[in-house]
Motif scaffolding. Structure first.
Motif, PDB file in Angstrom:
ATOM      1  N   GLN A  38      35.054  36.019  56.906  1.00 60.30           N
ATOM      2  CA  GLN A  38      34.855  34.983  55.913  1.00 60.30           C
ATOM      3  C   GLN A  38      33.428  34.072  56.491  1.00 60.30           C
ATOM      4  N   PHE A  39      33.412  33.890  57.706  1.00 60.61           N
ATOM      5  CA  PHE A  39      32.264  33.194  58.307  1.00 60.61           C
ATOM      6  C   PHE A  39      31.179  34.057  58.114  1.00 60.61           C
ATOM      7  N   VAL A  40      31.300  35.760  58.505  1.00 63.59           N
ATOM      8  CA  VAL A  40      29.941  36.268  58.168  1.00 63.59           C
ATOM      9  C   VAL A  40      29.469  36.219  56.938  1.00 63.59           C
ATOM     10  N   ALA A  41      30.511  36.223  55.735  1.00 66.04           N
ATOM     11  CA  ALA A  41      29.999  36.043  54.223  1.00 66.04           C
ATOM     12  C   ALA A  41      29.246  34.700  54.066  1.00 66.04           C
ATOM     13  N   LEU A  42      29.804  33.649  54.793  1.00 65.25           N
ATOM     14  CA  LEU A  42      29.257  32.308  54.710  1.00 65.25           C
ATOM     15  C   LEU A  42      27.937  32.373  55.354  1.00 65.25           C
ATOM     16  N   GLN A  43      27.618  33.065  56.194  1.00 65.85           N
ATOM     17  CA  GLN A  43      26.458  33.031  57.087  1.00 65.85           C
ATOM     18  C   GLN A  43      25.359  33.672  55.999  1.00 65.85           C
ATOM     19  N   TRP A  44      25.836  34.803  55.403  1.00 65.20           N
ATOM     20  CA  TRP A  44      24.747  35.697  54.329  1.00 65.20           C
ATOM     21  C   TRP A  44      24.477  34.732  53.338  1.00 65.20           C
ATOM     22  N   VAL A  45      25.592  33.764  52.824  1.00 64.74           N
ATOM     23  CA  VAL A  45      25.361  32.709  51.765  1.00 64.74           C
ATOM     24  C   VAL A  45      24.229  31.798  52.285  1.00 64.74           C
ATOM     25  N   ASP A  46      24.369  31.406  53.407  1.00 60.62           N
ATOM     26  CA  ASP A  46      23.272  30.383  54.020  1.00 60.62           C
ATOM     27  C   ASP A  46      21.977  31.049  54.287  1.00 60.62           C
ATOM     28  N   ASP A  47      21.816  32.121  54.532  1.00 62.96           N
ATOM     29  CA  ASP A  47      20.730  32.676  54.596  1.00 62.96           C
ATOM     30  C   ASP A  47      19.936  33.108  53.519  1.00 62.96           C
ATOM     31  N   LYS A  48      20.602  33.413  52.393  1.00 67.00           N
ATOM     32  CA  LYS A  48      19.971  33.682  50.973  1.00 67.00           C
ATOM     33  C   LYS A  48      20.808  32.738  50.081  1.00 67.00           C
ATOM     34  N   GLU A  49      20.213  31.428  50.066  1.00 65.83           N
ATOM     35  CA  GLU A  49      20.862  30.689  49.017  1.00 65.83           C
ATOM     36  C   GLU A  49      20.711  31.523  47.488  1.00 65.83           C
ATOM     37  N   GLY A  50      21.832  31.512  46.666  1.00 61.69           N
ATOM     38  CA  GLY A  50      21.760  31.956  45.606  1.00 61.69           C
ATOM     39  C   GLY A  50      22.061  33.532  45.456  1.00 61.69           C
ATOM     40  N   ILE A  51      22.801  34.037  46.535  1.00 67.57           N
ATOM     41  CA  ILE A  51      23.011  35.346  46.703  1.00 67.57           C
ATOM     42  C   ILE A  51      23.998  35.613  45.793  1.00 67.57           C
ATOM     43  N   THR A  68      34.729  39.545  46.154  1.00 70.82           N
ATOM     44  CA  THR A  68      34.996  38.527  45.351  1.00 70.82           C
ATOM     45  C   THR A  68      36.390  37.668  46.078  1.00 70.82           C
ATOM     46  N   ASP A  69      37.418  38.412  46.572  1.00 70.46           N
ATOM     47  CA  ASP A  69      38.226  37.523  47.303  1.00 70.46           C
ATOM     48  C   ASP A  69      37.790  36.681  48.210  1.00 70.46           C
ATOM     49  N   ILE A  70      36.836  37.335  49.004  1.00 71.72           N
ATOM     50  CA  ILE A  70      36.364  36.396  50.052  1.00 71.72           C
ATOM     51  C   ILE A  70      35.747  35.165  49.578  1.00 71.72           C
ATOM     52  N   ASN A  76      37.508  27.924  47.401  1.00 68.11           N
ATOM     53  CA  ASN A  76      38.835  27.162  47.163  1.00 68.11           C
ATOM     54  C   ASN A  76      38.699  26.219  48.358  1.00 68.11           C
ATOM     55  N   GLY A  77      38.180  26.556  49.585  1.00 66.26           N
ATOM     56  CA  GLY A  77      38.022  25.766  50.875  1.00 66.26           C
ATOM     57  C   GLY A  77      36.932  24.969  50.605  1.00 66.26           C
ATOM     58  N   ALA A  78      36.089  24.756  49.501  1.00 64.91           N
ATOM     59  CA  ALA A  78      34.822  24.122  49.166  1.00 64.91           C
ATOM     60  C   ALA A  78      33.769  24.238  50.139  1.00 64.91           C
ATOM     61  N   PHE A  79      33.646  25.585  50.522  1.00 64.95           N
ATOM     62  CA  PHE A  79      32.483  25.803  51.529  1.00 64.95           C
ATOM     63  C   PHE A  79      31.124  26.432  50.714  1.00 64.95           C
ATOM     64  N   VAL A  80      31.735  27.266  49.538  1.00 65.61           N
ATOM     65  CA  VAL A  80      30.748  27.621  48.563  1.00 65.61           C
ATOM     66  C   VAL A  80      30.963  27.230  47.160  1.00 65.61           C
ATOM     67  N   LYS A  81      30.139  27.401  46.278  1.00 72.00           N
ATOM     68  CA  LYS A  81      30.373  27.155  44.744  1.00 72.00           C
ATOM     69  C   LYS A  81      29.862  28.351  44.071  1.00 72.00           C
ATOM     70  N   ARG A  82      30.382  28.843  43.011  1.00 69.06           N
ATOM     71  CA  ARG A  82      29.733  29.942  41.962  1.00 69.06           C
ATOM     72  C   ARG A  82      28.846  28.940  40.980  1.00 69.06           C
ATOM     73  N   GLN A  83      27.977  29.526  40.539  1.00 72.97           N
ATOM     74  CA  GLN A  83      27.234  29.020  39.538  1.00 72.97           C
ATOM     75  C   GLN A  83      26.356  30.043  38.712  1.00 72.97           C
ATOM     76  N   LYS A  84      26.385  30.060  37.381  1.00 73.68           N
ATOM     77  CA  LYS A  84      25.761  30.843  36.554  1.00 73.68           C
ATOM     78  C   LYS A  84      24.076  30.968  36.749  1.00 73.68           C
ATOM     79  N   TYR A  85      23.620  31.998  36.626  1.00 74.20           N
ATOM     80  CA  TYR A  85      22.071  32.173  36.794  1.00 74.20           C
ATOM     81  C   TYR A  85      21.494  31.418  35.627  1.00 74.20           C
ATOM     82  N   GLU A  86      20.617  30.404  35.534  1.00 75.17           N
ATOM     83  CA  GLU A  86      20.125  30.057  34.335  1.00 75.17           C
ATOM     84  C   GLU A  86      19.254  31.153  33.380  1.00 75.17           C
ATOM     85  N   LYS A  87      18.614  32.138  34.134  1.00 76.74           N
ATOM     86  CA  LYS A  87      17.786  32.832  33.284  1.00 76.74           C
ATOM     87  C   LYS A  87      18.677  34.061  32.776  1.00 76.74           C
ATOM     88  N   ASP A  88      19.812  34.561  33.192  1.00 78.53           N
ATOM     89  CA  ASP A  88      20.848  35.382  32.767  1.00 78.53           C
ATOM     90  C   ASP A  88      22.202  35.017  32.967  1.00 78.53           C
TER      91      ASP A  88
END
Length: 147
Positions: A38-51, A68-70, A76-88
């Motif tokens: 989960q931390f590795v995934a978090l690092q990737w999200v941090d490295d590429k905001e909006g992945i 998706t489970d990760i 659920n832990g409030a580390f990340v959030k999902r957001q729809k891409y405005e263009k698509d």
């Protein structure tokens, strides 16, 4: 020591140092009840905001459903959030939350502290040369990984 023996020694040293640095940094994860994956995934999200989840699953080399489970757990832990891409609107981006940034900072600080400890015995000249040599090796590695 031959060139081959020297290279073998370098590979082993890099591998062991990397494992030790990761291990010390990951002590922080217990406090947040995060797995190393989960931390590795978090690092990737941090490295590429909006992945996207697809990009993240490729980076993690995991099935889309596992990724998706990760992300569910991180959300659920409030580390990340999902957001729809405005263009698509079909595309869902994964974005860091403040709590996610905070844990990254804590882990990096713990790693830096550990590196400071394990390099404290080096001479001033060695401490000055080490980052230059490592940066040179890193740049060459990045060049070759993009070929």
């Amino acid at each position: 020591m031959s060139d081959r023996e020297s290279i073998i020694s370098i590979e082993k040293s890099i591998r062991y140092i990397s494992a030790h640095v990761k291990s010390h940094g990951r002590e922080i994860l217990k406090k947040y009840e995060l797995s190393p994956l989960q931390f590795v995934a978090l690092q990737w999200v941090d490295d590429k905001e909006g992945i996207t989840i697809g990009e993240l699953s490729n980076r993690l080399d995991l099935a889309h459903s596992t990724t998706t489970d990760i992300v569910d757990k991180l959300e659920n832990g409030a580390f990340v959030k999902r957001q729809k891409y405005e263009k698509d609107k079909r595309i869902v981006l994964v974005l860091m939350q403040d709590k996610g940034h905070q844990i990254i900072k804590e882990v990096i600080a713990k790693r830096i502290s550990y590196i400071s400890e394990i390099t404290s015995h080096l001479s001033a000249d060695e401490k000055e040369m080490l980052p230059v040599i490592l940066e040179s090796i890193l740049q060459e590695s990045e060049k070759r990984s993009h070929e």
